[in-house]
Design a protein around this motif. Structure first.
Motif, PDB file in Angstrom:
ATOM      1  N   PHE A   7       0.833  -1.216   0.000  1.00 42.80           N
ATOM      2  CA  PHE A   7       0.000   0.000   0.000  1.00 42.80           C
ATOM      3  C   PHE A   7       0.864   1.260   0.000  1.00 42.80           C
ATOM      4  O   PHE A   7       0.662   2.162  -0.827  1.00 42.80           O
ATOM      5  CB  PHE A   7      -0.925  -0.009   1.222  1.00 42.80           C
ATOM      6  CG  PHE A   7      -1.728   1.247   1.393  1.00 42.80           C
ATOM      7  CD1 PHE A   7      -2.815   1.502   0.574  1.00 42.80           C
ATOM      8  CD2 PHE A   7      -1.399   2.171   2.371  1.00 42.80           C
ATOM      9  CE1 PHE A   7      -3.568   2.663   0.724  1.00 42.80           C
ATOM     10  CE2 PHE A   7      -2.139   3.334   2.541  1.00 42.80           C
ATOM     11  CZ  PHE A   7      -3.222   3.575   1.711  1.00 42.80           C
ATOM     12  N   PHE A   8       1.830   1.330   0.910  1.00 42.48           N
ATOM     13  CA  PHE A   8       2.655   2.537   0.977  1.00 42.48           C
ATOM     14  C   PHE A   8       3.653   2.606  -0.172  1.00 42.48           C
ATOM     15  O   PHE A   8       4.028   3.697  -0.597  1.00 42.48           O
ATOM     16  CB  PHE A   8       3.339   2.652   2.337  1.00 42.48           C
ATOM     17  CG  PHE A   8       2.384   3.069   3.421  1.00 42.48           C
ATOM     18  CD1 PHE A   8       1.775   4.308   3.385  1.00 42.48           C
ATOM     19  CD2 PHE A   8       2.062   2.206   4.455  1.00 42.48           C
ATOM     20  CE1 PHE A   8       0.874   4.702   4.364  1.00 42.48           C
ATOM     21  CE2 PHE A   8       1.158   2.577   5.445  1.00 42.48           C
ATOM     22  CZ  PHE A   8       0.571   3.829   5.399  1.00 42.48           C
ATOM     23  N   TYR A  31       1.598   4.070  -2.732  1.00 46.81           N
ATOM     24  CA  TYR A  31       1.308   5.448  -2.353  1.00 46.81           C
ATOM     25  C   TYR A  31       2.498   6.365  -2.661  1.00 46.81           C
ATOM     26  O   TYR A  31       2.323   7.441  -3.237  1.00 46.81           O
ATOM     27  CB  TYR A  31       0.959   5.506  -0.868  1.00 46.81           C
ATOM     28  CG  TYR A  31       0.769   6.895  -0.325  1.00 46.81           C
ATOM     29  CD1 TYR A  31      -0.399   7.606  -0.586  1.00 46.81           C
ATOM     30  CD2 TYR A  31       1.756   7.505   0.444  1.00 46.81           C
ATOM     31  CE1 TYR A  31      -0.579   8.882  -0.088  1.00 46.81           C
ATOM     32  CE2 TYR A  31       1.572   8.776   0.947  1.00 46.81           C
ATOM     33  CZ  TYR A  31       0.416   9.470   0.679  1.00 46.81           C
ATOM     34  OH  TYR A  31       0.236  10.736   1.165  1.00 46.81           O
ATOM     35  N   MET A  67       1.747   7.087  -7.167  1.00 48.35           N
ATOM     36  CA  MET A  67       0.653   8.059  -7.212  1.00 48.35           C
ATOM     37  C   MET A  67       0.858   8.962  -8.424  1.00 48.35           C
ATOM     38  O   MET A  67       1.698   9.850  -8.420  1.00 48.35           O
ATOM     39  CB  MET A  67       0.588   8.897  -5.939  1.00 48.35           C
ATOM     40  CG  MET A  67      -0.673   9.742  -5.894  1.00 48.35           C
ATOM     41  SD  MET A  67      -0.878  10.687  -4.402  1.00 48.35           S
ATOM     42  CE  MET A  67      -1.185   9.429  -3.216  1.00 48.35           C
ATOM     43  N   TYR A  84      -3.213   6.152 -10.740  1.00 52.83           N
ATOM     44  CA  TYR A  84      -3.169   5.649  -9.363  1.00 52.83           C
ATOM     45  C   TYR A  84      -4.321   4.685  -9.082  1.00 52.83           C
ATOM     46  O   TYR A  84      -4.127   3.598  -8.554  1.00 52.83           O
ATOM     47  CB  TYR A  84      -3.187   6.832  -8.392  1.00 52.83           C
ATOM     48  CG  TYR A  84      -3.023   6.492  -6.931  1.00 52.83           C
ATOM     49  CD1 TYR A  84      -2.051   5.607  -6.510  1.00 52.83           C
ATOM     50  CD2 TYR A  84      -3.826   7.089  -5.967  1.00 52.83           C
ATOM     51  CE1 TYR A  84      -1.887   5.306  -5.163  1.00 52.83           C
ATOM     52  CE2 TYR A  84      -3.671   6.796  -4.629  1.00 52.83           C
ATOM     53  CZ  TYR A  84      -2.701   5.902  -4.236  1.00 52.83           C
ATOM     54  OH  TYR A  84      -2.541   5.601  -2.909  1.00 52.83           O
ATOM     55  N   THR A 133      -3.917   0.668  -8.409  1.00 55.13           N
ATOM     56  CA  THR A 133      -4.337   0.051  -7.150  1.00 55.13           C
ATOM     57  C   THR A 133      -5.333  -1.075  -7.409  1.00 55.13           C
ATOM     58  O   THR A 133      -5.314  -2.093  -6.713  1.00 55.13           O
ATOM     59  CB  THR A 133      -4.959   1.073  -6.178  1.00 55.13           C
ATOM     60  OG1 THR A 133      -6.071   1.709  -6.798  1.00 55.13           O
ATOM     61  CG2 THR A 133      -3.946   2.111  -5.732  1.00 55.13           C
ATOM     62  N   MET A 170      -5.916   1.427   6.171  1.00 57.10           N
ATOM     63  CA  MET A 170      -6.113   2.197   4.929  1.00 57.10           C
ATOM     64  C   MET A 170      -7.231   3.218   5.089  1.00 57.10           C
ATOM     65  O   MET A 170      -7.115   4.353   4.623  1.00 57.10           O
ATOM     66  CB  MET A 170      -6.422   1.257   3.762  1.00 57.10           C
ATOM     67  CG  MET A 170      -5.251   0.464   3.287  1.00 57.10           C
ATOM     68  SD  MET A 170      -5.753  -0.596   1.928  1.00 57.10           S
ATOM     69  CE  MET A 170      -4.714  -2.012   2.218  1.00 57.10           C
ATOM     70  N   LEU A 190      -6.434   7.136   4.636  1.00 57.76           N
ATOM     71  CA  LEU A 190      -7.048   7.914   3.555  1.00 57.76           C
ATOM     72  C   LEU A 190      -8.025   8.967   4.067  1.00 57.76           C
ATOM     73  O   LEU A 190      -8.227   9.989   3.409  1.00 57.76           O
ATOM     74  CB  LEU A 190      -7.759   6.981   2.567  1.00 57.76           C
ATOM     75  CG  LEU A 190      -6.847   6.129   1.704  1.00 57.76           C
ATOM     76  CD1 LEU A 190      -7.659   5.140   0.890  1.00 57.76           C
ATOM     77  CD2 LEU A 190      -5.975   6.976   0.799  1.00 57.76           C
ATOM     78  N   ASP A 234      -4.138  11.552   4.928  1.00 55.95           N
ATOM     79  CA  ASP A 234      -3.989  12.179   3.611  1.00 55.95           C
ATOM     80  C   ASP A 234      -5.303  12.138   2.831  1.00 55.95           C
ATOM     81  O   ASP A 234      -5.470  11.327   1.915  1.00 55.95           O
ATOM     82  CB  ASP A 234      -2.882  11.490   2.818  1.00 55.95           C
ATOM     83  CG  ASP A 234      -2.502  12.250   1.565  1.00 55.95           C
ATOM     84  OD1 ASP A 234      -3.039  13.361   1.345  1.00 55.95           O
ATOM     85  OD2 ASP A 234      -1.674  11.744   0.794  1.00 55.95           O
ATOM     86  N   ALA A 238      -5.199  12.121  -1.097  1.00 57.16           N
ATOM     87  CA  ALA A 238      -5.076  10.849  -1.822  1.00 57.16           C
ATOM     88  C   ALA A 238      -6.460  10.236  -2.034  1.00 57.16           C
ATOM     89  O   ALA A 238      -6.750   9.689  -3.099  1.00 57.16           O
ATOM     90  CB  ALA A 238      -4.176   9.880  -1.059  1.00 57.16           C
ATOM     91  N   LYS A 239      -7.308  10.357  -1.034  1.00 56.44           N
ATOM     92  CA  LYS A 239      -8.681   9.859  -1.164  1.00 56.44           C
ATOM     93  C   LYS A 239      -9.430  10.640  -2.243  1.00 56.44           C
ATOM     94  O   LYS A 239     -10.131  10.053  -3.066  1.00 56.44           O
ATOM     95  CB  LYS A 239      -9.403   9.966   0.174  1.00 56.44           C
ATOM     96  CG  LYS A 239     -10.839   9.488   0.122  1.00 56.44           C
ATOM     97  CD  LYS A 239     -11.520   9.617   1.448  1.00 56.44           C
ATOM     98  CE  LYS A 239     -11.883  11.054   1.662  1.00 56.44           C
ATOM     99  NZ  LYS A 239     -12.819  11.285   2.742  1.00 56.44           N
TER     100      LYS A 239
END
Length: 192
Positions: free
Chosen positions: A20-21, A24, A28, A32, A36, A90, A94, A98, A101-102
């Motif tokens: 995930f990171f 990220y 990104m 993105y 994912t 997560m 999100l 951050d 990002a969402k």
């Protein structure tokens, strides 16, 4: 040595967070959301499959007899622990760490829906022969276009707690199917 199912679950959580990171920090970009989705479809099932296999196989290698229930539990528990911790982390990341990002994921999801809708419309339009069919297609297209317009969904959050609950429920179905497979395959032969 028999590995603890919760330890394996925590290792699955760590592996999920690394992916995930990693995505990220290094992935990104304009793709993105698509990237994912690809990772969730192809990489994460392999990681959780490996975790379930390690959990069940460690008990089998120790020579401990396993019935269906034990095999199912040994496969399901680590995946549940890893999945639950991952989805929760997560969601928190999100929504609270951050939110940008969402917002990017929400935007890219909507853009993908619009592109798919336009592609379907453009493929269907030349095939239709009668004016009725063309008018019906045009009406459906306009309705769908207004349904996903920015004004209609500007406050819609596709990564809310409710949505994450739905995602996790779908993931649980995968875990149950995989655990059933492992339990059937690894149970002791005397129980057949």
């Amino acid at each position: 040595m028999i590995k603890n199912v919760y330890t394996i679950g925590f290792m699955l959580f760590i592996a999920t967070m690394v992916v995930f990171f990693g995505m990220y920090f290094f992935g990104m970009n304009t793709d993105y959301f698509d990237n994912t989705m690809l990772i969730n479809s192809f990489v994460m099932p392999v990681i959780y499959l490996a975790g379930a296999y390690i959990s069940v196989n460690s008990l089998r290698k120790a020579g401990i007899r396993m019935g269906f229930r034990e095999g199912f539990g040994r496969a399901f528990k680590p995946m549940f622990v890893g999945g639950f911790l991952s989805v929760l982390t997560m969601f928190l990341f999100l929504n609270f760490v951050d939110p940008a990002a969402k917002d990017l994921l929400n935007f890219q999801y909507l853009e993908r829906q619009k592109i798919e809708m336009d592609n379907e419309y453009n493929k269907a339009k030349p095939i239709l022969k009668t004016e009725e069919q063309k008018a019906e297609l045009e009406t459906e297209y306009q309705q769908n276009k207004s349904r996903i317009s920015h004004e209609m969904i500007k406050d819609k959050d596709f990564f809310s707690f409710r949505q994450f609950s739905y995602y996790f429920a779908a993931i649980l179905v995968f875990y149950v199917i995989l655990s059933t497979f492992f339990a059937s395959f690894f149970r002791s032969r005397s129980e057949l």
